[in-house]
Enzyme design. Structure first.
Site, PDB file in Angstrom:
ATOM      1  N   HIS A   1      92.285  35.862  40.531  1.00 21.23           N
ATOM      2  CA  HIS A   1      91.098  36.690  40.334  1.00 21.23           C
ATOM      3  C   HIS A   1      90.245  36.680  41.591  1.00 21.23           C
ATOM      4  O   HIS A   1      90.300  35.754  42.410  1.00 21.23           O
ATOM      5  CB  HIS A   1      90.249  36.161  39.167  1.00 21.23           C
TER       6      HIS A   1
ATOM      7  N   HIS B   1      90.391  34.454  31.544  1.00 21.34           N
ATOM      8  CA  HIS B   1      90.350  32.995  31.463  1.00 21.34           C
ATOM      9  C   HIS B   1      88.904  32.502  31.449  1.00 21.34           C
ATOM     10  O   HIS B   1      88.535  31.667  30.613  1.00 21.34           O
ATOM     11  CB  HIS B   1      91.083  32.391  32.667  1.00 21.34           C
TER      12      HIS B   1
END
Length: 672
Positions: A416, A368
Site C-alpha cells: 500500500h 488491512h
C-alpha cells in the site's frame, strides 16, 4: 544510492561526529532535569550496533561513553554544590518530588557508593550526583566513585549493541543497513518517549485546564451542544471517562480520513509523497526484515480476523448478549463494505499491482489497516468497560501496537501507499469512535463482556500460528520485491519519451522543488569529464572538517559541503559544483537515476535527471554559514549549456513548481 545507504556511508565517513554524539548523550543523561528527557542509553546502544560493520571502532565508543559519564556526573555534583537544595525545588524537579525523595533516600543509604549504584538506576541517575553535591560530598570521595561507575556502565551499554551488530554479520553486505535500521528505530522510540514525557508533564495539565473551562461554559448553556459536552466531560457522569476518549477518536480519525481523501482525489502533495515514502522504505528491505514483516502482515489477514470476529460474536451470543453481538458484526461488516466501496469508486492502483486481483487490486483505503483498526478497536471498547485503569491501559497499548505494526508492515512490503494506510487508519478510528459512543451510551456496562478477552485473544493466537505455519513461505515469495525497469528506444526518448520522466524534484513531503533541466543518456563519468574542463569539480566532503565549516564565519563556498537533497526518497548519485563571484556563490549540479533505460545494441544506458541551482553564501550575524538556493533555473541551465553539448532542447508547457523556469530542458548523451 538510496538515502539509507547514504546514512550508512555518512556514519562510516564521519566517525568523529558519531563519537562526539556518544559523549554528548552520556553527558546529558547525567544532568538533573535534562536527564529526564534524554534517554541517551538507547542512542549509545544504537550507535554501538555499527561497531562490527566497521563504521565505528569499539575503543573510541567505549572511551567517549566513559568520559561523557564522568563529565556528566561531575557537572551534576557541581550543580548540587553550587545551588544547594534550591536546585531540587526548581522547575520540573519540583513536579518530581517522589523521584527526588527516592534519590535522597538512595544516597543516604549508600553514601559515596550511591554514585556507583545510582549510575545503574535510570530514574535517579541524573539526580544522585546533584544530591551528593547538596550533601557536601567532596571531590576526593566523588571522583573515584564516578570513574568506577563510568568504567562499569559504559561496557554494559556498548557491548550489547556491538553483540547485536555482530549477530547481524551473517547478513553480509546488509549488516550496516540493518544496524542503522535498528538505530533509526531507537531514535524514533526516543522521540516518541520524549513526546510522551512532554505531554505528561505539560500537555495533560494544560488540556485538563482547558477541559474544565469548557465544562464551565457548557453547564452555563442549557442547549443540545452544552448537554453533549457535559455528558462527555462531566466526571460525575457515569460514562464520561469512556465517552471523552471515543469523541477524540471520532474527531481526529474523521478529520484525518477526510483530509487524506481530499488529497487523494485532488492528487495533491501528499499523493506525490507516496512515491518518496515507498522508495525510502524499499531501501530498508532485508531478508530478515521481510521475514518479520510478512509474519506481522499475516496477523492482519482475513484468515485471522474472521476467526477472531466469529469467536467474539459466538461468545456474546452464548452469553445471550444479542445486541452486543450485533454491534460487533455491524462494526466489521459496515467498515469492510465502506472500504470496498471507496476502493471501487477511486480505482487507486497499488504500488505493486501484481499482488492482488479483482477489486482488491485497488489500493485506497488499506483494507488491512481499516478492518484491523475496527476489529481490535471495537473489541477493546467492549472489553475495557468496567475494567480497572491498568488493564484498560494495557489493552489500549496492545491494540495500538498490533494495529500499528500491521499498518507498518503494509508500507514496508509495498502492498500500500502511505495515504492508503493513513486513510484506512483514520476511517477505522473514526468508525470505532462513532459506534463506540453509541454503544457506551445505550448498552449497560454489566458483565456481558466477561470472558470476551480470553476468547478473542486465544483465537487470535491460534489463528495467527496456523496462518503463519501454513502460509508464511508462500506469502514470503509473494511479497518479494519485483524490480521494474521501464525502457524506451533512443528515438522514442527524443521524440516524446522524455516527457514520461519527472519534470521536477519531489521532496519527501511530495512538494515540487527544482526542475530537472537536463536528461542524460549514458554514464555520469561523461558529465564529470566534460564539465571538469570548465572548472566543475566534486564539492567538499562531509567529514568533520566539512561539518565544522558551517559553523565558521570565514568559510567560502569551496569549503562548504553540498546538501544531498532527496528526490522521491533517493539521494543523488553525483554532485558537482562550480564556484562563482569570488567564492560567494556557486552552481550545484545534482544527478539522479530516473529508473528508465534505453534499448540499445550496445547495452542499456541509464537515463539520468539533473538539477542545476545557484547557491548564495549567507553568514547571518556572523554566527554560522548558510547557503541559500535561488529560484532562477534558466540562468544556471544556460551556463551549463555553454559547456555541455545538447542533442536537442524540449519545452514543458506550462512548467510546474515555484522555480523561475521557462520550461526548457536539455537532452544529451555520452559515455557507455
Amino acid at each position: 544510492m538510496s538515502w539509507f545507504d547514504a546514512i550508512a556511508e555518512f556514519v562510516a565517513a564521519h566517525r568523529q561526529l558519531a563519537y562526539l554524539l556518544v559523549f554528548v548523550f552520556a553527558f546529558w543523561e547525567s544532568i538533573p532535569v535534562v536527564g529526564l528527557f534524554i534517554p541517551g542509553s538507547a542512542i549509545i546502544v544504537g550507535l554501538s550496533i555499527l561497531i562490527p560493520s566497521g563504521a565505528l571502532d569499539l575503543l573510541p565508543v567505549m572511551a567517549m561513553a566513559t568520559m561523557g559519564s564522568i563529565a556528566g556526573d561531575s557537572a551534576s555534583l557541581a550543580m548540587g554544590r553550587r545551588y544547594g537544595r534550591s536546585l531540587l525545588s526548581w522547575g520540573p524537579l519540583a513536579r518530581h518530588a517522589d523521584t527526588v525523595a527516592r534519590a535522597e533516600g538512595f544516597f543516604r543509604r549508600h553514601g559515596g557508593k550511591g554514585i556507583v549504584l545510582g549510575r545503574f538506576a535510570a530514574p535517579v541517575r541524573g539526580i544522585v550526583p546533584a544530591i551528593g553535591g547538596v550533601a557536601g560530598l567532596t571531590w576526593s570521595r566523588f571522583l573515584p566513585a564516578a570513574v568506577i561507575a563510568a568504567v562499569l556502565w559504559a561496557p554494559l551499554h556498548v557491548l550489547p549493541g556491538a553483540l547485536i551488530g555482530a549477530s547481524l554479520q551473517v547478513a553480509g553486505a546488509v549488516t550496516a543497513r540493518l544496524g542503522i535500521f535498528l538505530l533509526l528505530l531507537l531514535v524514533l522510540g526516543y522521540l516518541l518517549l520524549l513526546a510522551a514525557r512532554i505531554l505528561l508533564y505539560w500537555g495533560i495539565p494544560a488540556g485538563a485546564s482547558a477541559m474544565r473551562r469548557l465544562l464551565v461554559w457548557a453547564r452555563a448553556h442549557d442547549n443540545i451542544v452544552g448537554r453533549e459536552i457535559v455528558a462527555l466531560l462531566d466526571p460525575n457522569h457515569r460514562e464520561a471517562r469512556a465517552l471523552a476518549p471515543l469523541a477524540i477518536l471520532l474527531i481526529l480519525g474523521g478529520w484525518g480520513f477526510f483530509a487524506i481523501l481530499e488529497d487523494v482525489i485532488a492528487g495533491d502533495a501528499l499523493v506525490r509523497a507516496d512515491g518518496s515514502i515507498f522508495n525510502a522504505l524499499q531501501a530498508l528491505r532485508t531478508p530478515w526484515g521481510d521475514m518479520v514483516m510478512v509474519a506481522i502482515t499475516e496477523l492482519g489477514d482475513a484468515r485471522v480476523t474472521v476467526p477472531v470476529v466469529i469467536a467474539g460474536i459466538g461468545w456474546l451470543a452464548w452469553r445471550r448478549a444479542w445486541i452486543d453481538a450485533a454491534y460487533l458484526a455491524a462494526a466489521v461488516l459496515i467498515a469492510q463494505g465502506v472500504a470496498a466501496a471507496i476502493k471501487i469508486a477511486l480505482h487507486t492502483p497499488r504500488p505493486i499491482p501484481e499482488l492482488y486481483h479483482g477489486w482488491s487490486a485497488f489500493s485506497f483505503p488499506s483494507g488491512h489497516a481499516t478492518v484491523n483498526a475496527v476489529v481490535y478497536g471495537f473489541l477493546a471498547v467492549m472489553i475495557m468497560r468496567g475494567k480497572g485503569p491498568i488493564l484498560r491501559a494495557a489493552i489500549a497499548a496492545t491494540v495500538a501496537l498490533l494495529v500499528g505494526s500491521i499498518a507498518l508492515s503494509r508500507l514496508y512490503l509495498g502492498a500500500h501507499w502511505f495515504t492508503d494506510v493513513a486513510g484506512g487508519l483514520g476511517f477505522g478510528i473514526a468508525w470505532v469512535g462513532l459506534l463506540g459512543i453509541a454503544y457506551v451510551r445505550h448498552r449497560p456496562a454489566g458483565g456481558l463482556s466477561r470472558g470476551l478477552l480470553p476468547a478473542v485473544a486465544g483465537t487470535l493466537v491460534v489463528a495467527s500460528i496456523v496462518n503463519i505455519a501454513f502460509f508464511h513461505s508462500r506469502d514470503l515469495a509473494r511479497y518479494q520485491p519485483v524490480p521494474r525497469t521501464p525502457t524506451m528506444t533512443a528515438t522514442d526518448w527524443i521524440r516524446g519519451g522524455w516527457a514520461q520522466l519527472p519534470s521536477h524534484r519531489v521532496d519527501l513531503g511530495g512538494e515540487y522543488e527544482e526542475p530537472f533541466i537536463l536528461q542524460l543518456a549514458g554514464s555520469p563519468d561523461y558529465l564529470v569529464e566534460t564539465l571538469a574542463r570548465a572548472g566543475w569539480h566534486a564539492p567538499a566532503a562531509w567529514n568533520a572538517i566539512g561539518a565544522v565549516a558551517w559553523l565558521a564565519t570565514g568559510s567560502d563556498m569551496e569549503s562548504l559541503p553540498v546538501l544531498p537533497k532527496l528526490h522521491n526518497g533517493r539521494a543523488p548519485r553525483l554532485m558537482l559544483m562550480l564556484p562563482e563571484d569570488g567564492d560567494r556563490t556557486r552552481l550545484v549540479l545534482r544527478l539522479w537515476d530516473s529508473g528508465f533505460r534505453l534499448n540499445s545494441d550496445i547495452g542499456s544506458p541509464v537515463l539520468w535527471l539533473a538539477t542545476v541551482t545557484r547557491e548564495d553564501l549567507s553568514q547571518p550575524m556572523g554566527i554560522v554559514s548558510l547557503t541559500l538556493t535561488g529560484k532562477d533555473a534558466n540562468g544556471p541551465r544556460d551556463l551549463l549549456a555553454r559547456t555541455l553539448p545538447a542533442l536537442t532542447r524540449k519545452r514543458i508547457d506550462p512548467p510546474q513548481g515555484d522555480a523561475e523556469w521557462d520550461g526548457v530542458l536539455m537532452l544529451t548523451a555520452g559515455g557507455g
